[in-house]
Design a protein around this motif. Structure first.
Motif, PDB file in Angstrom:
ATOM      1  N   ARG A  34       0.824  -1.210   0.000  1.00  0.00           N
ATOM      2  CA  ARG A  34       0.000   0.000   0.000  1.00  0.00           C
ATOM      3  C   ARG A  34       0.856   1.255   0.000  1.00  0.00           C
ATOM      4  N   ASP A  35       0.347   2.250  -0.692  1.00  0.00           N
ATOM      5  CA  ASP A  35       0.924   3.592  -0.669  1.00  0.00           C
ATOM      6  C   ASP A  35       0.097   4.519   0.211  1.00  0.00           C
ATOM      7  N   TYR A  36      -1.093   4.050   0.604  1.00  0.00           N
ATOM      8  CA  TYR A  36      -2.012   4.856   1.405  1.00  0.00           C
ATOM      9  C   TYR A  36      -2.283   4.147   2.723  1.00  0.00           C
ATOM     10  N   GLN A  37      -2.862   4.858   3.660  1.00  0.00           N
ATOM     11  CA  GLN A  37      -3.094   4.296   4.987  1.00  0.00           C
ATOM     12  C   GLN A  37      -4.344   4.900   5.614  1.00  0.00           C
ATOM     13  N   VAL A  38      -4.879   4.168   6.586  1.00  0.00           N
ATOM     14  CA  VAL A  38      -6.025   4.631   7.373  1.00  0.00           C
ATOM     15  C   VAL A  38      -5.515   5.044   8.746  1.00  0.00           C
ATOM     16  N   VAL A  39      -5.722   6.312   9.100  1.00  0.00           N
ATOM     17  CA  VAL A  39      -5.239   6.855  10.372  1.00  0.00           C
ATOM     18  C   VAL A  39      -6.284   7.812  10.957  1.00  0.00           C
ATOM     19  N   LYS A  40      -5.979   8.333  12.127  1.00  0.00           N
ATOM     20  CA  LYS A  40      -6.819   9.345  12.780  1.00  0.00           C
ATOM     21  C   LYS A  40      -8.301   8.940  12.845  1.00  0.00           C
ATOM     22  N   PRO A  41      -8.593   7.874  13.587  1.00  0.00           N
ATOM     23  CA  PRO A  41      -9.997   7.446  13.709  1.00  0.00           C
ATOM     24  C   PRO A  41     -10.858   8.518  14.363  1.00  0.00           C
ATOM     25  N   HIS A  42     -12.127   8.532  13.976  1.00  0.00           N
ATOM     26  CA  HIS A  42     -13.099   9.472  14.536  1.00  0.00           C
ATOM     27  C   HIS A  42     -13.943   8.730  15.585  1.00  0.00           C
ATOM     28  N   PRO A  43     -13.593   8.851  16.859  1.00  0.00           N
ATOM     29  CA  PRO A  43     -14.260   8.065  17.919  1.00  0.00           C
ATOM     30  C   PRO A  43     -15.777   8.213  17.930  1.00  0.00           C
ATOM     31  N   LYS A  44     -16.259   9.419  17.706  1.00  0.00           N
ATOM     32  CA  LYS A  44     -17.708   9.644  17.729  1.00  0.00           C
ATOM     33  C   LYS A  44     -18.406   8.818  16.652  1.00  0.00           C
ATOM     34  N   LYS A  45     -17.828   8.780  15.465  1.00  0.00           N
ATOM     35  CA  LYS A  45     -18.428   8.021  14.366  1.00  0.00           C
ATOM     36  C   LYS A  45     -18.359   6.522  14.634  1.00  0.00           C
ATOM     37  N   PHE A  46     -17.236   6.066  15.191  1.00  0.00           N
ATOM     38  CA  PHE A  46     -17.113   4.651  15.560  1.00  0.00           C
ATOM     39  C   PHE A  46     -18.211   4.271  16.552  1.00  0.00           C
ATOM     40  N   LYS A  47     -18.439   5.142  17.532  1.00  0.00           N
ATOM     41  CA  LYS A  47     -19.453   4.858  18.555  1.00  0.00           C
ATOM     42  C   LYS A  47     -20.843   4.848  17.942  1.00  0.00           C
ATOM     43  N   GLU A  48     -21.131   5.814  17.074  1.00  0.00           N
ATOM     44  CA  GLU A  48     -22.448   5.893  16.430  1.00  0.00           C
ATOM     45  C   GLU A  48     -22.741   4.636  15.614  1.00  0.00           C
ATOM     46  N   MET A  49     -21.738   4.161  14.925  1.00  0.00           N
ATOM     47  CA  MET A  49     -21.921   3.013  14.031  1.00  0.00           C
ATOM     48  C   MET A  49     -21.796   1.680  14.770  1.00  0.00           C
ATOM     49  N   GLY A  50     -21.187   1.729  15.966  1.00  0.00           N
ATOM     50  CA  GLY A  50     -20.922   0.489  16.688  1.00  0.00           C
ATOM     51  C   GLY A  50     -19.748  -0.259  16.096  1.00  0.00           C
ATOM     52  N   ALA A  51     -18.871   0.462  15.399  1.00  0.00           N
ATOM     53  CA  ALA A  51     -17.711  -0.148  14.751  1.00  0.00           C
ATOM     54  C   ALA A  51     -16.553  -0.258  15.734  1.00  0.00           C
ATOM     55  N   GLN A  52     -15.581  -1.127  15.413  1.00  0.00           N
ATOM     56  CA  GLN A  52     -14.423  -1.327  16.273  1.00  0.00           C
ATOM     57  C   GLN A  52     -13.152  -1.466  15.438  1.00  0.00           C
ATOM     58  N   ILE A  53     -12.070  -0.923  15.948  1.00  0.00           N
ATOM     59  CA  ILE A  53     -10.751  -1.178  15.358  1.00  0.00           C
ATOM     60  C   ILE A  53     -10.280  -2.516  15.894  1.00  0.00           C
ATOM     61  N   ILE A  54      -9.984  -3.455  15.016  1.00  0.00           N
ATOM     62  CA  ILE A  54      -9.618  -4.797  15.463  1.00  0.00           C
ATOM     63  C   ILE A  54      -8.153  -5.139  15.207  1.00  0.00           C
ATOM     64  N   ALA A  55      -7.423  -4.286  14.451  1.00  0.00           N
ATOM     65  CA  ALA A  55      -6.005  -4.560  14.216  1.00  0.00           C
ATOM     66  C   ALA A  55      -5.263  -3.266  13.893  1.00  0.00           C
ATOM     67  N   LEU A  56      -3.989  -3.222  14.299  1.00  0.00           N
ATOM     68  CA  LEU A  56      -3.110  -2.091  14.033  1.00  0.00           C
ATOM     69  C   LEU A  56      -1.796  -2.587  13.450  1.00  0.00           C
ATOM     70  N   GLU A  57      -1.057  -1.684  12.771  1.00  0.00           N
ATOM     71  CA  GLU A  57       0.254  -2.079  12.278  1.00  0.00           C
ATOM     72  C   GLU A  57       1.237  -2.154  13.443  1.00  0.00           C
ATOM     73  N   LYS A  58       2.423  -2.672  13.172  1.00  0.00           N
ATOM     74  CA  LYS A  58       3.418  -2.886  14.226  1.00  0.00           C
ATOM     75  C   LYS A  58       3.825  -1.561  14.879  1.00  0.00           C
ATOM     76  N   ILE A  59       4.289  -1.656  16.110  1.00  0.00           N
ATOM     77  CA  ILE A  59       4.786  -0.489  16.828  1.00  0.00           C
ATOM     78  C   ILE A  59       6.143  -0.107  16.237  1.00  0.00           C
ATOM     79  N   ARG A  60       6.297   1.164  15.899  1.00  0.00           N
ATOM     80  CA  ARG A  60       7.565   1.647  15.340  1.00  0.00           C
ATOM     81  C   ARG A  60       8.081   2.790  16.219  1.00  0.00           C
ATOM     82  N   ASN A  61       8.809   2.441  17.258  1.00  0.00           N
ATOM     83  CA  ASN A  61       9.275   3.445  18.213  1.00  0.00           C
ATOM     84  C   ASN A  61      10.298   4.399  17.615  1.00  0.00           C
ATOM     85  N   HIS A  62      10.924   3.975  16.499  1.00  0.00           N
ATOM     86  CA  HIS A  62      11.987   4.792  15.919  1.00  0.00           C
ATOM     87  C   HIS A  62      11.447   5.893  15.003  1.00  0.00           C
ATOM     88  N   VAL A  63      10.133   5.906  14.782  1.00  0.00           N
ATOM     89  CA  VAL A  63       9.535   6.970  13.968  1.00  0.00           C
ATOM     90  C   VAL A  63       8.378   7.603  14.728  1.00  0.00           C
TER      91      VAL A  63
END
Length: 274
Positions: free
Chosen positions: A154-183
């Motif tokens: 991928r050249d694109y990414q999904v970031v900056k979730p909108h908590p209010k919209k997640f709550k309204e829809m009942g949606a959940q984040i179920i996975a994240l990319e690896k932790i990158r402490n160096h960036v």
């Protein structure tokens, strides 16, 4: 004998050569007694299914910018998502859909759950995906370790979730990319449960280890990866793609989980309505 469930596969590759469609065909083909597959060329031919004719959908990955479309196929795609989501709000017989990569980005953007933007650099190859607390119990990931391995492209990414919209829809984040402490960059979202029936991943769960290994061995692909990521990263990919606990495990587990659960639910709903 029960009638086969019709599954609509939305081809989002815009006519570009790819491994994804072959891999999805292969996985659906593991359910020959249950499923009948129909394919729709969404971006190139503006083909989309009549949502009322199907209870099961898979929307593939694809190339290009998910934010730039022709105003025709993307409008139809958005309408399909709305039709399916709204149908599920009021009907007992539900419709189930899996979004992969490009489709996942478009679905997130369509439902207003987060931002989609261009990465600083391309993410490509074999990597680990981390379940969130909600993802630990999500049926899509049942049988997979935490973290588990996947193919990313991928050249694109999904970031900056909108908590209010997640709550309204009942949606959940179920996975994240690896932790990158160096960036300093935010961890991208790698999986979302939009609803009980709709789910998507940023990575490619359909990826076949043998096919991807052969793809990596192509001279032009090898040179491109080495130029982009370095030789050590390239050799790392070759080593890990063929191990049984990595890509093979995800290929054998994730989409089959989605299909088995969807088939079970659809059959249960059919029996109630008979």
């Amino acid at each position: 004998m029960k009638e086969k469930i019709k599954i609509a596969l939305l081809d989002m590759y815009n006519g570009k050569p790819n491994q994804g469609m072959r891999c999805i065909h292969d996985i659906v083909g593991r359910f020959p007694e249950e499923l009948r597959l129909d394919v729709f060329d969404v971006r190139q031919k503006h083909e989309l299914p009549n949502f009322e004719d199907y209870n099961l959908f898979i929307s593939s990955g694809g190339p290009g910018n998910p934010l730039e479309c022709d105003g025709i196929w993307d409008a139809k795609f958005g309408q399909l998502l709305d039709d399916i989501y709204q149908w599920n709000q009021i009907h007992t017989r539900k419709k189930y859909m899996l979004f992969i990569c490009h489709s996942f980005q478009m679905a997130v953007k369509h439902f207003g759950l987060a931002e989609v933007n261009k990465r600083k650099s391309t993410s490509f190859g074999v990597l680990t995906v981390h379940k969130t607390e909600e993802g630990m119990n999500d049926p899509l990931f049942e049988g997979l370790e935490n973290p588990f391995w996947a193919i990313d492209s991928r050249d694109y990414q999904v970031v900056k979730p909108h908590p209010k919209k997640f709550k309204e829809m009942g949606a959940q984040i179920i996975a994240l990319e690896k932790i990158r402490n160096h960036v300093e960059y935010e961890r991208a979202i790698m999986g979302v449960r939009f609803s009980d029936e709709l789910v998507g991943t940023q990575f490619h769960p359909e990826a076949d280890p043998v096919g991807f290994f052969n793809h990596l061995k192509k001279h032009e692909v090898r040179e491109e990866i080495i130029a982009l990521k370095g030789k050590a990263k390239y050799l790392f990919m070759l080593e890990h793609v063929v191990e049984e606990h990595t890509i093979y495990k995800t290929n054998e587990t994730l989409i089959p989980n989605f299909l088995r659960r969807s088939i079970q639910k659809i059959r249960e709903q059919e029996s109630v309505l008979v």
